[in-house]
Design a protein around this motif. Structure first.
Motif, PDB file in Angstrom:
ATOM      1  N   GLU A  74       0.825  -1.201   0.000  1.00  0.00           N
ATOM      2  CA  GLU A  74       0.000   0.000   0.000  1.00  0.00           C
ATOM      3  C   GLU A  74       0.864   1.259   0.000  1.00  0.00           C
ATOM      4  OE1 GLU A  74      -3.136  -0.185   2.878  1.00  0.00           O
ATOM      5  OE2 GLU A  74      -4.148  -1.737   1.689  1.00  0.00           O
ATOM      6  N   ARG A  75       1.976   1.219   0.706  1.00  0.00           N
ATOM      7  CA  ARG A  75       2.913   2.355   0.673  1.00  0.00           C
ATOM      8  C   ARG A  75       3.322   2.658  -0.767  1.00  0.00           C
ATOM      9  NH1 ARG A  75       6.809   4.765   3.916  1.00  0.00           N
ATOM     10  NH2 ARG A  75       6.319   3.390   5.667  1.00  0.00           N
ATOM     11  N   TYR A  90       0.429   4.223  -2.786  1.00  0.00           N
ATOM     12  CA  TYR A  90       0.208   5.635  -2.446  1.00  0.00           C
ATOM     13  C   TYR A  90       1.326   6.506  -3.009  1.00  0.00           C
ATOM     14  CZ  TYR A  90      -3.322   3.777   0.748  1.00  0.00           C
ATOM     15  OH  TYR A  90      -4.408   3.126   1.282  1.00  0.00           O
ATOM     16  N   GLU A  91       2.565   6.002  -2.953  1.00  0.00           N
ATOM     17  CA  GLU A  91       3.681   6.754  -3.530  1.00  0.00           C
ATOM     18  C   GLU A  91       3.502   6.926  -5.045  1.00  0.00           C
ATOM     19  OE1 GLU A  91       7.185   5.298  -0.386  1.00  0.00           O
ATOM     20  OE2 GLU A  91       6.981   4.353  -2.356  1.00  0.00           O
ATOM     21  N   VAL A  97      -1.953   6.669  -6.013  1.00  0.00           N
ATOM     22  CA  VAL A  97      -3.274   6.241  -5.552  1.00  0.00           C
ATOM     23  C   VAL A  97      -3.579   6.933  -4.227  1.00  0.00           C
ATOM     24  CG1 VAL A  97      -4.677   4.270  -4.821  1.00  0.00           C
ATOM     25  CG2 VAL A  97      -3.032   4.003  -6.702  1.00  0.00           C
ATOM     26  N   ARG A  98      -4.794   7.456  -4.093  1.00  0.00           N
ATOM     27  CA  ARG A  98      -5.208   8.095  -2.849  1.00  0.00           C
ATOM     28  C   ARG A  98      -6.020   7.112  -2.010  1.00  0.00           C
ATOM     29  NH1 ARG A  98      -8.645  13.024  -4.606  1.00  0.00           N
ATOM     30  NH2 ARG A  98      -9.644  11.278  -5.708  1.00  0.00           N
ATOM     31  N   HIS A  99      -5.945   7.291  -0.696  1.00  0.00           N
ATOM     32  CA  HIS A  99      -6.719   6.419   0.188  1.00  0.00           C
ATOM     33  C   HIS A  99      -8.200   6.508  -0.151  1.00  0.00           C
ATOM     34  CE1 HIS A  99      -8.548   4.812   3.873  1.00  0.00           C
ATOM     35  NE2 HIS A  99      -7.423   4.138   4.002  1.00  0.00           N
ATOM     36  N   ARG A 116      -9.736   3.968  -2.812  1.00  0.00           N
ATOM     37  CA  ARG A 116      -9.702   2.507  -2.615  1.00  0.00           C
ATOM     38  C   ARG A 116     -10.971   1.817  -3.107  1.00  0.00           C
ATOM     39  NH1 ARG A 116      -5.818   1.021   1.662  1.00  0.00           N
ATOM     40  NH2 ARG A 116      -7.027  -0.842   2.119  1.00  0.00           N
ATOM     41  N   TRP A 174     -10.421  -2.357  -0.967  1.00  0.00           N
ATOM     42  CA  TRP A 174     -10.234  -2.155  -2.404  1.00  0.00           C
ATOM     43  C   TRP A 174     -11.430  -2.699  -3.171  1.00  0.00           C
ATOM     44  CZ3 TRP A 174      -6.284   0.927  -3.627  1.00  0.00           C
ATOM     45  CH2 TRP A 174      -5.224   1.034  -2.713  1.00  0.00           C
TER      46      TRP A 174
END
Length: 246
Positions: free
Chosen positions: A113-114, A117-118, A121-123, A126, A159
């Motif tokens: 997930e890290r 996001y890097e 993708v934004r939380h 999901r 997700w």
């Protein structure tokens, strides 16, 4: 130095220079998390030093106990056959315990997930995002089953969907899983490589991700990977018999 067994990180090795550089970056992070722990790196193929060379050097320096940590995410051929074969050839007097492979672990899900996001993708995305969990692949049914289970469990964290894919030896391929998620109606599709370092098969994953919206980086030296590595080391070190006289 800690009065603990030496940690020998066992990497596969690759002709791709990025592989060894990534392994060494991960080992550097491990050292930063556990100052004073004696950590060595050995390669099975292509890169130096070899695992055998490291074991011989440690024995020559009077080291008694070693925990060999495979840089592997599943138990397949390398964990079951060639790493044990190399370790059995350790010099006399050197006690070597092979630790469990790194996966599966909730920490590795955190690392995946890290990387997503890097990659952008934004939380908040999901619920509409389909993720391809892209593994190197294996002919070992146990390893394939583990990847499939990781995908199912990761899906439950919010997700839209998570599909396993494999760069070799098993199906579906990354591009097939991307198409499946498109057909499912996902707002966006992201590919999360479940691999530790760049190389031939990760490059194949990247090519298969051409139809996705997002391609995350390999796990590499993510802090979560270093933490699970130290967890596996601690478990194996605790199972080594105490030295005579202690």
């Amino acid at each position: 130095m800690d009065d603990k067994p030496v940690l020998l990180v066992v990497a596969h090795g690759s002709r791709d220079a990025r592989h060894a550089a990534t392994v060494r970056a991960l080992v550097a992070r491990v050292r930063s998390l556990r100052p004073g722990l004696h950590v060595e790196t050995g390669f099975l193929d292509f890169n130096t030093p070899s695992v055998s060379q490291v074991l011989e050097s440690l024995a020559a320096r009077g080291v008694r106990d070693v925990v060999a940590q495979p840089l592997l995410l599943t138990r397949a051929f390398h964990a079951k056959a060639d790493i044990p074969a190399v370790l059995r050839e350790a010099p006399p007097g050197l006690r070597v315990r092979q630790a469990e492979v790194l996966g599966p672990s909730p920490l590795l899900i955190g690392a995946l997930e890290r990387r997503l996001y890097e990659a952008g993708v934004r939380h908040a995305d999901r619920a509409g995002t389909g993720v391809v969990l892209a593994s190197a692949g294996s002919s070992d049914p146990e390893a394939i089953a583990v990847i499939e289970r990781v995908a199912r469990e990761w899906r439950r964290t919010g997700w839209r969907a998570v599909r396993p894919a494999f760069a070799s030896a098993a199906l579906p391929r990354t591009e097939d899983a991307v198409r499946e998620l498109r057909a499912l109606g996902c707002d966006r599709v992201a590919v999360a490589p479940y691999v530790l370092a760049p190389g031939f098969l990760p490059d194949r994953i990247a090519r298969g991700a051409a139809g996705a919206d997002v391609l995350a980086d390999v796990l590499g030296p993510a802090p979560e990977v270093a933490r699970v590595l130290l967890e596996r080391y601690a478990g194996a070190a605790a199972s080594l018999p105490a030295p005579v006289g202690v």
